[in-house]
Write a protein that holds these residues in place. Structure first.
Motif, mmCIF file in Angstrom:
data_model
loop_
_atom_site.group_PDB
_atom_site.id
_atom_site.type_symbol
_atom_site.label_atom_id
_atom_site.label_comp_id
_atom_site.label_asym_id
_atom_site.label_seq_id
_atom_site.Cartn_x
_atom_site.Cartn_y
_atom_site.Cartn_z
ATOM 1 N N THR A 93 0.759 -1.245 -0.239
ATOM 2 C CA THR A 93 -0.072 0.074 0.327
ATOM 3 C C THR A 93 0.934 0.808 0.241
ATOM 4 N N VAL A 94 2.083 1.318 1.330
ATOM 5 C CA VAL A 94 2.848 3.043 1.083
ATOM 6 C C VAL A 94 3.775 2.526 -0.850
ATOM 7 N N LEU A 95 3.777 1.718 -0.955
ATOM 8 C CA LEU A 95 4.229 1.568 -2.592
ATOM 9 C C LEU A 95 3.596 2.144 -3.412
ATOM 10 N N TYR A 101 2.467 6.412 -6.861
ATOM 11 C CA TYR A 101 1.628 7.127 -7.484
ATOM 12 C C TYR A 101 0.740 9.056 -6.802
ATOM 13 N N GLY A 102 1.367 8.378 -6.042
ATOM 14 C CA GLY A 102 0.547 9.483 -4.951
ATOM 15 C C GLY A 102 -0.224 9.567 -4.203
ATOM 16 N N LYS A 103 -1.464 8.479 -4.242
ATOM 17 C CA LYS A 103 -2.298 8.600 -3.632
ATOM 18 C C LYS A 103 -2.683 6.989 -3.367
ATOM 19 N N LEU A 104 -3.522 6.618 -2.655
ATOM 20 C CA LEU A 104 -4.526 5.315 -2.020
ATOM 21 C C LEU A 104 -4.977 4.161 -2.885
ATOM 22 N N PRO A 105 -4.417 3.076 -2.878
ATOM 23 C CA PRO A 105 -5.134 2.676 -3.763
ATOM 24 C C PRO A 105 -6.986 2.087 -3.536
ATOM 25 N N PRO A 106 -7.003 1.309 -3.906
ATOM 26 C CA PRO A 106 -8.956 1.140 -4.233
ATOM 27 C C PRO A 106 -9.123 0.630 -2.682
ATOM 28 N N ILE A 107 -9.917 0.855 -1.428
ATOM 29 C CA ILE A 107 -10.743 -0.023 -0.757
ATOM 30 C C ILE A 107 -11.948 -0.106 -0.397
ATOM 31 N N ASP A 108 -11.804 -1.016 0.928
ATOM 32 C CA ASP A 108 -13.815 -1.338 0.395
ATOM 33 C C ASP A 108 -14.136 -0.122 1.496
ATOM 34 N N ASP A 109 -15.102 -0.733 1.879
ATOM 35 C CA ASP A 109 -16.428 0.080 2.670
ATOM 36 C C ASP A 109 -15.466 0.195 4.016
ATOM 37 N N LYS A 110 -14.486 -0.245 4.614
ATOM 38 C CA LYS A 110 -13.849 -0.410 6.041
ATOM 39 C C LYS A 110 -12.969 -0.150 5.713
ATOM 40 N N GLY A 111 -12.065 0.435 4.706
ATOM 41 C CA GLY A 111 -11.235 1.151 4.227
ATOM 42 C C GLY A 111 -10.334 -0.104 4.130
ATOM 43 N N ARG A 112 -10.181 -1.067 3.990
ATOM 44 C CA ARG A 112 -8.840 -2.179 3.809
ATOM 45 C C ARG A 112 -8.939 -1.930 2.348
ATOM 46 N N PRO A 113 -7.787 -1.821 1.658
ATOM 47 C CA PRO A 113 -6.262 -1.786 0.594
ATOM 48 C C PRO A 113 -8.324 -3.476 0.015
ATOM 49 N N LYS A 114 -8.450 -3.262 -2.117
ATOM 50 C CA LYS A 114 -8.972 -4.682 -1.917
ATOM 51 C C LYS A 114 -8.305 -5.597 -2.572
ATOM 52 N N TRP A 115 -6.950 -4.569 -2.634
ATOM 53 C CA TRP A 115 -6.465 -6.273 -2.909
ATOM 54 C C TRP A 115 -6.034 -7.094 -2.715
ATOM 55 N N ALA A 116 -5.811 -6.314 -1.247
ATOM 56 C CA ALA A 116 -5.627 -7.369 -0.026
ATOM 57 C C ALA A 116 -6.540 -8.106 1.051
#
Lengths: 328, 385, 388
Positions: free
Chosen positions: C213-215, C220-235
Motif C-alpha cells: 500500500t505504501v509503495l 502514484y501519490g494516492k491510495l489504492p482502491p479501498i472497501d467500505d471499511k478502508g481495507r485495500p481491496k487488492w489484499a
C-alpha cells in the motif's frame, strides 16, 4: 327386463356403489401412528452450510458412486436423488440470493433424502412387500430380492424419493434406508446415520423421533437472535455443541403431521414449498386408498356376495340356453 | 348350423404384412430393453415412473378390452340374448387386449424375473392396489381363455378330447362367466384407486379421491360397450359385411345411460370438492378437461335420439368418440395433467412408442388370425335379426 | 486507479545505486517491484514506475507513526519483512520522521521533531497509526508524553496527506476492544469520523499488505482502491475461505475433529475446530507469513484461523465456535430445488411425429370406416330399440 327397470337397476347400482365408496370415508383407515421406538433425523436448513459432508459420507457408507458433472470429471455433482445418490443438498435462491436464509434476496439449502414417513405411501402400494416399515424403528427399508420393479412406490411417494435404475437391465430401487440396510446396519449397532455423524454444524441431527420433535419445538419457541447451543450428532448423546443465534424460523416444522408425519423432519426459515416440499394435508394418501380398498375388499366379503349374486343370475340365464340345444 | 363362422378371407394381406413389420421393429427395441435396461428405450424418470407402457398398454388397453365384460353383463345378467352373436368377437378382443396388457406389464416391470412374488401368499401386501390389479388381471386372463375355449374347440369338435372338455365346460361356464363379470369390475375400479395413492400429483380435476373407483368402473364399462359398437362397425366397413346396426342401436341406448351416469358423478364430485372454478381456468388441466367432456357429451347427444342410434355412421362416430373420451380420461389423469413437481418432464421416446405400436399391431394381427381361422364372427343373417 | 500508460520508464534511472543501497541485485529488485505491481493488477510499466520511485530518494514522503494501545506487533512484523527489509523501507522508501519504537532519540526532543515535521510538511506527510485509541474517561488510558492518544491522533490527522491504520487495533480496536471494553478502545476510522482512513487489519497484519500500500502511495501519490471499511481491496477483498488450500477438504466434507486425530494429521479442513476463515477477509492463504513459504501460516500449520483481522470475529467470537460461512462461491456449486437427474431425452421430435401419426391413423381409419357406412340406415326394428 324393460327399459324402465333397466334404468332403475343401473341407477340403483350406481347409487349403491357410490354409497359404498363414500362410506369408506366414514370407517376409513386413519393415518398410521409413529412406530413405538421411531428413530429419525431433524434437518435444520438454517444450520446447514452446504459443505456436503453428508453427501460424501452417504456415498461412502452406502457404496454409491459419484455422479460426474461432465465427461471424466472426478467430482460428485449429483443434481438430484437417483440410482447413484441417496442424499443430496440443493439450493433455493430468491432474487439476488445474497443472504443465507433471508426471505428477500436470500438463499437456503435443503437436504433431500427419504423422509421415512410414518404412514409410508411406498409401503402401502407395494404389491410384494419389497418396501416395509420396521415395526419398532419405523425405518422404511427395501428388499430387492422380492421387488418386481413395477415402480408403484415411485408414484405413491409424495416426495418422489425411490429411484429405479433404468440404465440397468437388472435395475433395483434406490433410496436412503437410514444406514440400516443389510450389510450396513449402523442403527442396529447403536451408531447413528452417516449424514448425522458427518454434519459439522448439527444441521442433520439423529435420534428418537420424540426427542427430535421436542428439540424442534424448543427451537421454534426461542426468539430470533437468542443464542442457542445447538447439539451435534445424536440428540441422545451429542458429541459437541454449536453456539449460534436463533434465526427466524417458519412457524411450523415439516414432518410432524404432513400426510401423517415423517421420521425425517425439517426446520427452515424459508417457506417449505420453496424448498420443494409437496402440498400435503394431514391425511396420508395411503390411508385414503387403503380405506377405499379396505371397504371394497375387506375379507373379500363384497366380492364374494357379488359373485354369489352374479352366479345365480347367470345360471338362471344360461339354463334357458341349455334347454334350447346347448349351443352358445 | 353354427351361429358363428370363420371369415373366409386370405390372412396374409398387405395390411397384415405391414403390421408384421411394426411387430418386428418392436421386437428389436424389446431386445434392447431386456439387454440394456428400460432407460435405453424409454424416457421414464424419477417423477414420471409410469409412461405409455403402463398408461396406454395397461390402463387404457384393458379398458379397451372391456367389450367382453360389457356384453357378459348385458347378455347374462340382463338376459338380452339377442346380443349373443356379438359375444365371441368381444371375447376375442378382450382376451387379446388383456393378454397383451399383461405382456406390456412384463415389459414395463423393472425386475420382471421376480414377478412370481405377486402370487406368493406370504409375500403379498393385501392392502396394495397394484396387487389387486395384478392378481385380478391374471385371473381374468385365465377366465377369458376358458370363456374363449368353446370357440377353439368348435373348430376341433371332431376330436373326442374336444368333446369331453366341452361337456365339462358346459357345466361350469356359468360360474366362469360370473367371474368374468366380477373380476373386471374389481380391477378396473382398482385402476382408479391407483390415482388416490398418487395423491397431490394428480390434477385436482381428476383427483376425485373416494370416487375414483366408481368413475373408473363406469368409464371402463362404457368403453366396453363403445368398443363393441366400434369394432362391429369397423369390421363391417373393412370386411364389407352388413352392419349389425339393429343390435348396436340397443347398445347405444345403454351407452347413453352410462355416459350420463359418469358425467353426473364426475361433476358432482367436482362441485362437492369445490373445484368447479378450475374447469374454466384455461390452463392445461382446464383445456384437457373441456376436450374430454366434449368427447363424452358428443356421443351422449348423438345416441340420445333413436335416429342417431339407427344410423350406422353416427353409431361409429359416437362409439369412437366415447372410446377416445375414456382413453383421454385415463391419459390425462395418469400422464398429461399429472404433475410430480418442478423439473420433471416426460414425453415417450421413439422406441418406447414403437413398442406400444408394435403391441397394438400384434393384437390386430392376432385378431385377424383368429377371426379368419376360427368361428368368431357371427353369421351375417344372425346379426340382422 | 493509475493506468499503465500514465507512466513511462526513464531509461536514465540509475539502478546501481539501488543495488548498493538495498543490497540486492537489480534483477531481484525489479522482481520485487513486478510482484507488488501484480498484486495491484498492474503490469510491468507500473512495476518500473515503482522501481523508479524507490530509486529516486527525492520522492520519499515523510511519515509520522503513532502508537496507541498496542503490542507493537505490526511494527515487529514489519521488522521481519525481507522484501524490502525494514531498514531499506525507512531509509529508502519513506522518511520515517517519527516512530516511538524505532527512533534513536527519545523524550521531549522527539516530540518536538514530530511537531516540526507536521508543521513543515503540512498536507504532505503520511500518518500511520498503530494501536487502538481509548475514548473512555477522556482518553486517559493511553498517554504519550503527557498527551492522550485521542489528542495526538486528532492533531496528527488534521494535516495528513493520507492516514493508514496499521493492524487490527488501529483498524477497529483489536484485543483491548473485546467485551466489556473498559477503556473504550476504538479504531482510527471510528474515531476520525469523516476522514478517509486506510486500514490494514491483522493481528499482526501481513507486512506485505502495508508495504504494498505504501509503495502504491509513493509511486502514484494516492491510495489504492479501498472497501467500505478502508481495507485495500487488492489484499482484503476475498475471504480466507475462498483461497484456502484446504478448501477441497471443506468441499468434500473432510474435517479434523480433534487436534492430532487422523484428519488433522492429514491436513483436513479445520472448520469443525472453529476456523473462522469462512468469515474473515484477508490474503493469508496467498502470502502466508514470514516469507519462509512451506505453508507457514495459522491454517497451514494446523491451527484454525480465529479471524484476527475481522471486526466482530477476532477477539469476539469464541476460538472454537463454528464460523458463519459467508459465501458459497464456485466451484462448490449446488443443484436447484427443481433440478433433476434427467435421463437422456432421445429424439423427442421423432417421437412426437410418430405419436401424432398414430393418432392421425386412428382418426383416419374411423373416418374412412364412417364413409363406408354412409347412408346405411338400418330398418327401424322397434324391438331393437325398446326394452334395451
Amino acid at each position: 327386463m324393460d327399459r324402465r327397470n333397466f334404468f332403475k337397476a343401473s341407477l340403483g347400482a350406481t347409487v349403491a356403489s357410490a354409497a359404498a365408496v363414500v362410506s369408506s370415508s366414514v370407517h376409513a383407515r386413519p393415518n398410521l401412528d409413529p412406530a413405538p421406538e421411531a428413530v429419525g433425523m431433524l434437518y435444520d436448513a438454517t444450520l446447514c452450510v452446504g459443505c456436503k459432508a453428508c453427501v460424501t459420507k452417504c456415498k461412502e457408507v452406502n457404496g454409491m458412486p459419484p455422479v460426474p458433472m461432465a465427461g471424466d470429471v472426478h467430482a460428485d455433482f449429483a443434481l438430484d436423488l437417483s440410482a447413484q445418490t441417496l442424499n443430496v443438498i440443493k439450493i433455493h435462491t430468491e432474487g439476488k440470493g445474497a443472504a443465507k436464509d433471508a426471505l428477500v434476496d436470500g438463499f437456503a439449502f435443503e437436504k433431500r433424502s427419504c423422509m421415512h414417513c410414518v404412514d409410508p405411501g411406498c409401503v402401502s402400494v407395494c404389491p410384494v412387500q419389497a418396501l416395509t416399515r420396521h415395526p419398532k424403528t419405523g425405518i422404511v427399508s427395501y428388499n430387492s430380492d422380492v421387488c418386481i420393479g413395477c415402480r408403484t412406490c415411485m408414484t405413491g411417494c409424495p416426495y418422489n424419493v425411490p429411484q429405479y435404475d433404468y440404465n440397468n437391465a437388472f435395475g433395483k430401487i434406490y433410496k436412503c434406508q437410514m444406514c440400516n440396510q443389510k450389510g450396513v446396519e449402523r442403527i442396529d449397532q447403536g451408531m447413528m446415520t452417516g449424514c448425522a455423524e458427518a454434519c459439522p454444524t448439527g444441521a442433520t441431527l439423529f435420534g428418537a423421533r420424540t426427542a427430535l420433535l421436542e428439540e424442534a419445538k424448543r427451537r421454534l419457541a426461542l426468539k430470533p437472535g437468542e443464542i442457542y447451543n445447538y447439539p451435534r450428532g445424536d440428540i441422545g448423546k451429542p458429541d459437541s455443541f454449536h453456539e449460534k443465534a436463533v434465526p427466524e424460523y417458519q412457524r411450523t416444522l415439516w414432518g410432524e403431521k404432513e400426510a401423517g408425519g415423517t421420521n425425517v423432519m425439517h426446520l427452515s426459515s424459508l417457506p417449505y414449498d420453496k424448498l420443494g416440499m409437496p402440498p400435503l394435508g394431514e391425511r396420508s394418501f395411503a390411508s385414503i386408498s387403503e380405506g377405499v380398498q379396505g371397504t371394497l375388499y375387506s375379507y373379500m366379503a363384497l366380492p364374494a356376495v357379488a359373485l354369489g349374486g352374479l352366479t345365480w343370475l347367470v345360471r338362471r340365464g344360461t339354463e334357458g340356453d341349455k334347454n334350447n340345444g346347448g349351443e352358445q | 348350423m353354427s351361429e358363428y363362422v370363420e371369415l373366409k378371407r386370405p390372412l396374409f394381406t398387405p395390411f397384415f404384412m405391414a403390421l408384421a413389420l411394426l411387430v418386428g421393429l418392436a421386437v428389436v427395441f424389446l431386445a434392447v430393453r431386456f439387454v440394456t435396461g428400460i432407460g435405453a428405450v424409454a424416457n421414464l424418470g424419477g417423477g414420471y415412473a409410469w409412461g405409455i407402457w403402463v398408461v396406454y398398454d395397461i390402463v387404457v388397453g384393458t379398458a379397451l378390452a372391456c367389450g367382453g365384460y360389457a356384453l357378459a353383463v348385458t347378455v347374462y345378467v340382463f338376459n338380452k340374448g339377442r346380443y349373443h352373436p356379438l359375444i365371441r368377437p368381444a371375447l376375442l378382443t378382450s382376451l387379446l387386449g388383456y393378454g397383451f396388457a399383461a405382456f406390456g406389464a412384463f415389459v414395463d416391470m423393472g425386475r420382471w424375473w421376480q414377478f412370481y412374488n405377486l402370487f406368493l401368499p406370504w409375500q403379498m401386501n393385501i392392502h396394495s392396489v397394484m396387487l389387486e390389479v395384478g392378481l385380478c388381471v391374471s385371473a381374468y386372463v385365465l377366465v377369458l381363455t376358458i370363456e374363449f375355449l368353446p370357440t377353439i374347440l368348435q373348430r376341433f369338435r371332431v376330436h373326442a378330447l374336444a368333446q369331453k372338455v366341452e361337456k365339462v365346460l358346459d357345466r361350469v361356464l356359468f360360474f366362469v362367466i360370473a367371474l368374468g363379470i366380477l373380476l373386471p369390475t374389481m380391477h378396473q375400479s382398482s385402476l382408479g384407486t391407483f390415482l388416490i395413492a398418487m395423491g397431490w400429483k394428480v390434477h385436482p380435476l381428476w383427483q376425485t379421491l373416494h370416487v375414483q373407483p366408481l368413475l373408473a368402473v363406469l368409464s371402463a364399462f362404457t368403453m366396453g360397450f363403445a368398443i363393441v359398437v366400434l369394432e362391429s362397425s369397423l369390421a363391417a366397413a373393412a370386411f364389407r359385411r352388413a352392419p349389425e346396426t339393429p343390435l348396436l342401436a340397443g347398445l347405444g341406448r345403454i351407452i347413453v345411460g352410462l355416459i350420463a351416469a359418469f358425467l353426473v358423478v364426475r361433476f358432482a364430485a367436482i362441485l362437492w370438492q369445490g373445484k368447479l372454478g378450475r374447469v374454466f381456468a384455461f390452463d392445461l388441466g382446464s383445456v384437457m378437461f373441456l376436450i374430454e367432456t366434449a368427447l363424452f357429451v358428443y356421443p351422449l347427444a348423438v345416441l340420445m335420439s333413436p335416429q342417431g342410434r339407427r344410423n350406422a355412421k353416427k353409431l361409429l362416430y359416437a362409439a369412437a368418440s366415447m372410446v377416445f373420451a375414456g382413453a383421454l380420461y385415463r391419459f390425462d389423469a395418469f400422464l398429461i395433467t399429472f404433475d410430480p413437481g418442478p423439473g420433471y418432464s416426460y414425453f415417450p421416446a421413439f422406441p418406447e412408442i414403437m413398442v406400444t405400436v408394435g403391441t397394438i399391431a400384434a393384437e390386430i394381427m392376432a385378431y385377424l388370425y383368429f377371426v379368419k381361422k376360427f368361428p368368431v364372427l357371427p353369421r351375417e343373417e344372425h346379426a340382422a335379426a | 486507479m493509475a493506468k499503465d500508460s500514465d507512466f513511462s520508464f526513464d531509461a536514465s534511472t540509475d539502478f546501481t545505486a539501488i543495488e548498493r543501497r538495498l543490497g540486492v541485485s537489480r534483477r531481484t529488485f525489479l522482481k520485487f517491484c513486478t510482484g507488488v505491481a501484480a498484486s495491484f493488477g498492474l503490469g510491468t510499466k507500473a512495476a518500473f514506475a515503482m522501481a523508479e520511485a524507490i530509486a529516486n530518494p527525492a520522492k520519499r514522503p515523510p511519515v509520522i507513526w503513532l502508537h496507541g494501545q498496542e503490542c507493537t506487533g505490526p511494527t515487529e512484523s514489519l521488522l521481519r519483512s525481507e522484501q524490502p527489509t525494514f531498514e531499506h523501507l525507512i531509509l529508502d522508501l519513506i522518511s520515517l520522521d517519527y516512530h516511538q519504537t524505532l527512533d534513536a532519540g527519545a523524550g521531549h526532543r522527539v516530540e518536538e521533531v514530530k511537531r516540526e515535521t507536521m508543521q513543515k510538511y503540512k498536507g504532505k506527510y503520511l500518518l500511520v497509526i498503530e494501536g487502538a485509541i481509548p475514548l473512555a474517561q477522556n482518553g486517559i488510558f493511553c498517554k504519550i508524553g503527557g498527551q492522550t492518544m485521542m489528542d495526538a491522533t486528532q492533531e496528527a490527522a488534521e494535516n495528513a496527506a493520507a492516514i493508514v491504520a496499521f493492524g487490527s487495533c488501529a483498524s477497529w480496536g483489536g484485543v483491548q476492544s473485546a467485551a466489556p471494553n473498559p477503556t473504550g478502545a476504538t479504531g482510527a476510522p471510528q474515531f476520525l469520523k469523516g476522514k478517509t482512513v486506510v486500514t490494514i487489519p491483522g493481528c499482526p497484519p501481513n507486512p506485505a499488505n502495508f508495504l504494498g500500500t505504501v509503495l502504491y502511495f509513493v509511486t502514484y501519490g494516492k491510495l489504492p482502491p479501498i472497501d467500505d471499511k478502508g481495507r485495500p481491496k487488492w489484499a482484503y477483498s476475498r475471504l480466507i475461505h475462498e483461497n484456502c488450500y484446504r478448501r477441497p477438504h471443506f468441499d468434500a466434507g473432510r474435517f479434523a475433529t480433534q487436534f492430532g486425530d487422523d484428519g488433522h494429521r492429514q491436513g483436513w479442513c479445520l472448520y469443525k475446530l472453529g476456523c473462522k476463515g469462512p468469515e474473515t477477509y484477508n490474503n493469508c492463504p496467498s502470502l502466508e507469513y514470514n516469507n519462509v513459504g512451506g505453508g507457514v501460516w495459522p491454517i497451514g500449520v494446523g491451527h484454525p484461523c480465529f479471524g484476527c483481522s475481522e471486526q466482530g470475529t477476532g477477539f469476539n467470537k469464541p476460538m472454537f465456535s463454528l464460523a458463519e460461512v459467508k459465501t458459497h462461491t464456485p466451484p462448490n456449486a449446488f443443484p436447484n430445488i427443481g433440478d433433476r437427474q434427467n435421463p437422456a431425452s432421445s429424439t423427442i421430435a421423432a417421437a412426437a411425429a410418430v405419436a401424432g401419426a398414430a393418432v392421425g391413423v386412428l382418426l383416419g381409419a374411423t373416418a374412412a370406416a364412417g364413409k363406408k357406412l354412409d347412408g346405411t340406415q338400418a330398418e327401424a326394428s322397434q324391438s331393437a330399440d325398446k326394452g334395451a
